[in-house]
Design a protein around this motif. Structure first.
Motif, PDB file in Angstrom:
ATOM      1  N   LEU A 188      -5.095   7.842   8.969  1.00 55.68           N
ATOM      2  CA  LEU A 188      -4.870   6.535   8.350  1.00 55.68           C
ATOM      3  C   LEU A 188      -4.990   5.389   9.348  1.00 55.68           C
ATOM      4  O   LEU A 188      -4.872   4.220   8.979  1.00 55.68           O
ATOM      5  N   GLY A 189      -5.210   5.724  10.606  1.00 51.32           N
ATOM      6  CA  GLY A 189      -5.353   4.700  11.633  1.00 51.32           C
ATOM      7  C   GLY A 189      -4.042   4.146  12.142  1.00 51.32           C
ATOM      8  O   GLY A 189      -4.017   3.058  12.744  1.00 51.32           O
TER       9      GLY A 189
ATOM     10  N   VAL B 132       3.237   7.439   2.694  1.00 51.32           N
ATOM     11  CA  VAL B 132       3.213   6.361   3.678  1.00 51.32           C
ATOM     12  C   VAL B 132       3.208   5.063   2.875  1.00 51.32           C
ATOM     13  O   VAL B 132       2.303   4.817   2.083  1.00 51.32           O
ATOM     14  N   VAL B 133       4.235   4.256   3.074  1.00 46.09           N
ATOM     15  CA  VAL B 133       4.439   3.051   2.265  1.00 46.09           C
ATOM     16  C   VAL B 133       4.444   1.832   3.173  1.00 46.09           C
ATOM     17  O   VAL B 133       5.146   1.808   4.190  1.00 46.09           O
TER      18      VAL B 133
ATOM     19  N   ASP C  54      -4.517  -0.293   0.706  1.00 47.63           N
ATOM     20  CA  ASP C  54      -5.022   0.281   1.957  1.00 47.63           C
ATOM     21  C   ASP C  54      -3.964   0.176   3.054  1.00 47.63           C
ATOM     22  O   ASP C  54      -3.463  -0.911   3.340  1.00 47.63           O
ATOM     23  N   ILE C  55      -3.639   1.317   3.649  1.00 47.76           N
ATOM     24  CA  ILE C  55      -2.716   1.355   4.780  1.00 47.76           C
ATOM     25  C   ILE C  55      -3.416   0.784   6.009  1.00 47.76           C
ATOM     26  O   ILE C  55      -4.562   1.131   6.299  1.00 47.76           O
TER      27      ILE C  55
ATOM     28  N   ALA D  47       0.840  -1.201   0.000  1.00 43.30           N
ATOM     29  CA  ALA D  47       0.000   0.000   0.000  1.00 43.30           C
ATOM     30  C   ALA D  47       0.871   1.245   0.000  1.00 43.30           C
ATOM     31  O   ALA D  47       1.980   1.246   0.546  1.00 43.30           O
ATOM     32  N   VAL D  48       0.337   2.303  -0.607  1.00 43.49           N
ATOM     33  CA  VAL D  48       0.962   3.628  -0.581  1.00 43.49           C
ATOM     34  C   VAL D  48      -0.142   4.659  -0.428  1.00 43.49           C
ATOM     35  O   VAL D  48      -1.171   4.584  -1.101  1.00 43.49           O
TER      36      VAL D  48
END
Length: 357
Positions: A140-141, A82-83, A346-347, A46-47
């Protein structure tokens, strides 16, 4: 701490060529070969792309003096990726360019702008805050414990002490390590006078050595995620490469727009004519130009590694970490095209962090 990651193939061998023109030829071949191996291994998990702050930047530097506009500044939007990727069956979380922009204002160049224009003009007219690292991660949790690594394409205008701890300050990210090219880390500790205007004084002071992973070139982080060594803008400059199931995204600040890599497609006044006159395939973001030859070659590597955009095939799938942004205060300096941000999947919070929480 030395790097635990394996290198990407082909590129380091090409960079060993001492003649710059021949080196570029070898890098062209190596970039394509490395891309083929990289994509064959599968996509990143995810990204997510997060806008942080819009800020002024000298027009003279953005397109190496090729753009024609009366505006002294372009406006650019700094972005964090965010990766999440798989490394030996474990999900890792990397923050690429988590800029602490509040502290970044202490860099001499931006401190001088505040002195020149005053806080109101600087904060309300020339700067627009869009979100913080902390607020984006919460949305993003993610918990601070979820973050395994942070990295920056280079350390201009960066202060990492809030994130990693330093000078007696506790670390916001209790587990995270900084991934940085050895050359960049050594440079920021021993700045040349021509470099100092872009670096936050003391921005790395007191960071524990065990929180820093020194890289020596290109590294394969895990499935679908890699760091490309792209020296030139600074000699320790590097780029993020991520593969989705359909394309490859490359992120850095070597260029300020996708059209920096296809200047003949640019509708910004002067850029196409400048590239044609100079015979340039790419147009550098050149505020320091520690090595323009290396930066040009690095941008060719980025261009070939990314490949064409699936949205608009005439443009390269390059996504600036500081993106040229339309603004009334910068007439004639709007991007020709803005590609959709490099998002995929999905992060999710990591299992290890949930257990430790």
């Amino acid at each position: 701490m030395t790097s635990p990651f394996r290198p990407l193939p082909f590129l380091n061998e090409a960079r060993a060529e001492p003649v710059s023109g021949i080196r570029l030829q070898k890098l062209r071949r190596a970039a394509q070969e490395a891309r083929d191996v990289f994509t064959a291994a599968g996509p990143v998990a995810a990204v997510a792309t997060c806008d942080l702050v819009t800020f002024p930047y000298p027009s003279l530097f953005a397109f190496s003096g090729g753009a024609l506009s009366p505006a002294p500044y372009v406006m650019m939007t700094n972005r964090m990726q965010v990766v999440q990727y798989q490394e030996e069956g474990v999900t890792r979380t990397l923050l690429f360019n988590p800029s602490d922009y509040e502290r970044g204002q202490a860099a001499p160049f931006y401190a001088s702008l505040r002195e020149k224009y005053g806080n109101f003009l600087s904060d309300k007219v020339m700067t627009r805050r869009l979100g913080t690292v902390q607020s984006h991660l919460a949305a993003l949790g993610l918990h601070p414990k979820d973050v395994d690594y942070i990295a920056f394409d280079h350390l201009h205008v960066q202060d990492v002490r809030r994130w990693l701890g330093g000078d007696g300050e506790p670390a916001y990210f209790p587990r995270a390590k900084l991934l940085v090219q050895r050359t960049e880390w050594e440079s920021v500790k021993n700045l040349h006078p021509l470099e100092k205007v872009w670096y936050v004084p003391g921005g790395t002071d007191g960071v524990p050595e065990e929180r820093v992973v020194l890289l020596d070139g290109d590294v394969w982080l895990g499935r679908g995620a890699a760091i490309l060594s792209t020296p030139g803008h600074t000699m320790g400059n590097m780029s993020l490469a991520v593969a989705s199931d359909k394309e490859v995204f490359v992120v850095s600040e070597n260029g300020v727009a996708s059209e920096s890599y296809t200047p003949l497609q640019s509708r910004i006044p002067g850029v196409r004519a400048y590239a044609e006159q100079m015979g340039l395939e790419v147009v550098l973001n050149g505020n320091t130009r520690e090595s323009s030859l290396e930066q040009y070659s690095s941008m060719i590597v980025e261009k070939l590694f990314a490949g064409p955009s699936r949205v608009e095939g005439a443009f390269v799938n390059f996504h600036p970490s500081s993106l040229l942004t339309s603004a009334l205060v910068a007439p004639g300096l709007s991007p020709t095209i803005t590609l959709p941000p490099p998002n995929h999947g999905d992060i999710r919070p990591t299992t290890a962090a949930r257990r430790a929480a």
